[in-house]
Design a protein around this motif. Structure first.
Motif, PDB file in Angstrom:
ATOM      1  N   LEU A 143     -40.532   6.724 -19.241  1.00 19.10           N
ATOM      2  CA  LEU A 143     -41.505   7.311 -18.331  1.00 19.10           C
ATOM      3  C   LEU A 143     -40.903   7.179 -16.944  1.00 19.10           C
ATOM      4  N   CYS A 144     -40.642   8.298 -16.295  1.00 16.69           N
ATOM      5  CA  CYS A 144     -39.871   8.272 -15.056  1.00 16.69           C
ATOM      6  C   CYS A 144     -40.654   8.910 -13.904  1.00 16.69           C
ATOM      7  N   PHE A 145     -41.085   8.090 -12.933  1.00 14.60           N
ATOM      8  CA  PHE A 145     -41.676   8.613 -11.707  1.00 14.60           C
ATOM      9  C   PHE A 145     -40.534   9.156 -10.843  1.00 14.60           C
ATOM     10  N   VAL A 146     -40.614  10.425 -10.490  1.00 15.22           N
ATOM     11  CA  VAL A 146     -39.531  11.070  -9.754  1.00 15.22           C
ATOM     12  C   VAL A 146     -39.967  11.380  -8.322  1.00 15.22           C
ATOM     13  N   PRO A 147     -39.043  11.331  -7.369  1.00 14.18           N
ATOM     14  CA  PRO A 147     -39.370  11.636  -5.976  1.00 14.18           C
ATOM     15  C   PRO A 147     -39.322  13.137  -5.702  1.00 14.18           C
ATOM     16  N   ARG A 167     -30.185  16.877 -12.804  1.00 12.69           N
ATOM     17  CA  ARG A 167     -29.114  16.649 -13.781  1.00 12.69           C
ATOM     18  C   ARG A 167     -29.520  15.586 -14.804  1.00 12.69           C
ATOM     19  N   PHE A 168     -30.186  14.546 -14.322  1.00 13.01           N
ATOM     20  CA  PHE A 168     -30.629  13.484 -15.229  1.00 13.01           C
ATOM     21  C   PHE A 168     -31.641  14.014 -16.243  1.00 13.01           C
ATOM     22  N   LEU A 169     -32.602  14.795 -15.777  1.00 13.78           N
ATOM     23  CA  LEU A 169     -33.623  15.355 -16.669  1.00 13.78           C
ATOM     24  C   LEU A 169     -33.009  16.330 -17.666  1.00 13.78           C
ATOM     25  N   LYS A 170     -32.095  17.149 -17.192  1.00 14.08           N
ATOM     26  CA  LYS A 170     -31.472  18.119 -18.097  1.00 14.08           C
ATOM     27  C   LYS A 170     -30.695  17.418 -19.207  1.00 14.08           C
ATOM     28  N   THR A 171     -29.948  16.383 -18.864  1.00 11.67           N
ATOM     29  CA  THR A 171     -29.133  15.668 -19.842  1.00 11.67           C
ATOM     30  C   THR A 171     -29.985  14.914 -20.853  1.00 11.67           C
ATOM     31  N   ASN A 172     -31.149  14.432 -20.404  1.00 12.16           N
ATOM     32  CA  ASN A 172     -31.968  13.555 -21.244  1.00 12.16           C
ATOM     33  C   ASN A 172     -33.355  14.140 -21.509  1.00 12.16           C
ATOM     34  N   ARG A 173     -33.446  15.450 -21.547  1.00 11.43           N
ATOM     35  CA  ARG A 173     -34.738  16.125 -21.622  1.00 11.43           C
ATOM     36  C   ARG A 173     -35.626  15.618 -22.755  1.00 11.43           C
ATOM     37  N   GLN A 175     -35.748  12.735 -24.052  1.00  7.10           N
ATOM     38  CA  GLN A 175     -36.045  11.305 -23.956  1.00  7.10           C
ATOM     39  C   GLN A 175     -36.945  10.953 -22.776  1.00  7.10           C
ATOM     40  N   ILE A 176     -37.076  11.869 -21.835  1.00 11.14           N
ATOM     41  CA  ILE A 176     -37.723  11.544 -20.560  1.00 11.14           C
ATOM     42  C   ILE A 176     -39.059  12.258 -20.411  1.00 11.14           C
ATOM     43  N   THR A 177     -40.070  11.509 -19.966  1.00 12.27           N
ATOM     44  CA  THR A 177     -41.314  12.101 -19.484  1.00 12.27           C
ATOM     45  C   THR A 177     -41.312  11.924 -17.970  1.00 12.27           C
ATOM     46  N   ALA A 178     -41.128  13.026 -17.241  1.00 10.45           N
ATOM     47  CA  ALA A 178     -41.016  12.970 -15.785  1.00 10.45           C
ATOM     48  C   ALA A 178     -42.396  13.113 -15.148  1.00 10.45           C
ATOM     49  N   ILE A 179     -42.727  12.181 -14.261  1.00  6.69           N
ATOM     50  CA  ILE A 179     -44.034  12.135 -13.600  1.00  6.69           C
ATOM     51  C   ILE A 179     -43.815  12.317 -12.105  1.00  6.69           C
ATOM     52  N   LYS A 200     -38.005  21.376 -14.811  1.00  9.52           N
ATOM     53  CA  LYS A 200     -39.434  21.114 -14.715  1.00  9.52           C
ATOM     54  C   LYS A 200     -39.743  19.630 -14.933  1.00  9.52           C
ATOM     55  N   VAL A 201     -40.866  19.195 -14.352  1.00  8.23           N
ATOM     56  CA  VAL A 201     -41.388  17.867 -14.657  1.00  8.23           C
ATOM     57  C   VAL A 201     -42.548  18.035 -15.648  1.00  8.23           C
ATOM     58  N   ASP A 202     -42.929  16.935 -16.281  1.00  3.97           N
ATOM     59  CA  ASP A 202     -43.921  17.005 -17.361  1.00  3.97           C
ATOM     60  C   ASP A 202     -45.346  16.768 -16.879  1.00  3.97           C
TER      61      ASP A 202
END
Length: 206
Positions: A143-147, A167-173, A175-179, A200-202
């Motif tokens: 679970l990743c809070f993004v700026p 780049r991080f989200l694309k590589t690990n799409r 595995q990551i829930t972006a907040i 996109k973020v989730d």
């Protein structure tokens, strides 16, 4: 929800996408700073953090236990330029990013706090690279809070131009829930200028 055409004038809307983004950043950084000074500091990010936990169905008092039970990482960032302060809730097991120039993000645990941290070229606190690790698909989901500054109704985020999180989200799409937490609905925009590298973020919370 604001309209992009009400923030940028007709002439600006015809600029190349990178120039539109640059102009938007300038406008929204000033707006966010003004809003920060109008807001009680203890509330700057608190509402959004607890709302995010509610939407993720994670009770705040059981945060650590829920993350352990679900085998999840929780990642955040240290705020700069009047970003919402989600990091104020940090515990020793939270993860924070360190920038690899020309590559991507590394991660380190918050641990005992901000002692022995260094500042990178952006003025953001991080630990030396020997105390960091590279996230990969063999690790628990995150679970990743993004700026960032603003979000579109489609879920795209206006960052600061470095592209590290995209780049991080694309590589690990998978595995990551972006907040992505916004200071207010004023930073939710009907459309944002987009490039092919934008991810996109989730979950968007304000």
């Amino acid at each position: 929800m604001r309209k992009l055409k009400d923030i940028l004038n007709h002439k600006d809307n015809n600029l190349p996408i990178p120039e539109q983004k640059k102009l938007l950043r300038k406008i929204l950084l000033l707006e966010r700073e003004q809003l920060f000074h109008e807001t009680n500091d203890v509330n700057w990010g608190a509402k959004q953090f607890f709302r995010a936990l509610e939407l993720l169905k994670i009770p705040e008092k059981q945060l650590k236990e829920q993350l352990i039970a679900k085998k999840l990482f929780l990642a955040c960032y240290f705020p700069i330029r009047f970003e919402l302060d989600i990091a104020r809730f940090s515990e020793e097991y939270w993860l924070f990013p360190a920038v690899q120039e020309g590559k991507g993000l590394l991660w380190f645990q918050y641990g005992d706090g901000k002692e022995n941290y260094i500042k990178n070229k952006y003025g953001i606190l991080e630990k030396k690279k020997e105390h960091c690790f590279e996230y990969n698909s063999s690790m628990p989901p995150m679970l990743c809070f993004v700026p960032g500054l603003a979000a579109s109704k489609e879920g795209y985020r206006l960052g600061y131009g470095g592209g590290y999180y995209d780049r991080f989200l694309k590589t690990n799409r998978d595995q990551i829930t972006a907040i992505f937490c916004l200071p207010s609905e004023r930073f939710l925009i009907d459309d944002l200028p987009k490039e092919s590298s934008d991810e996109k973020v989730d979950l968007i919370v304000w």
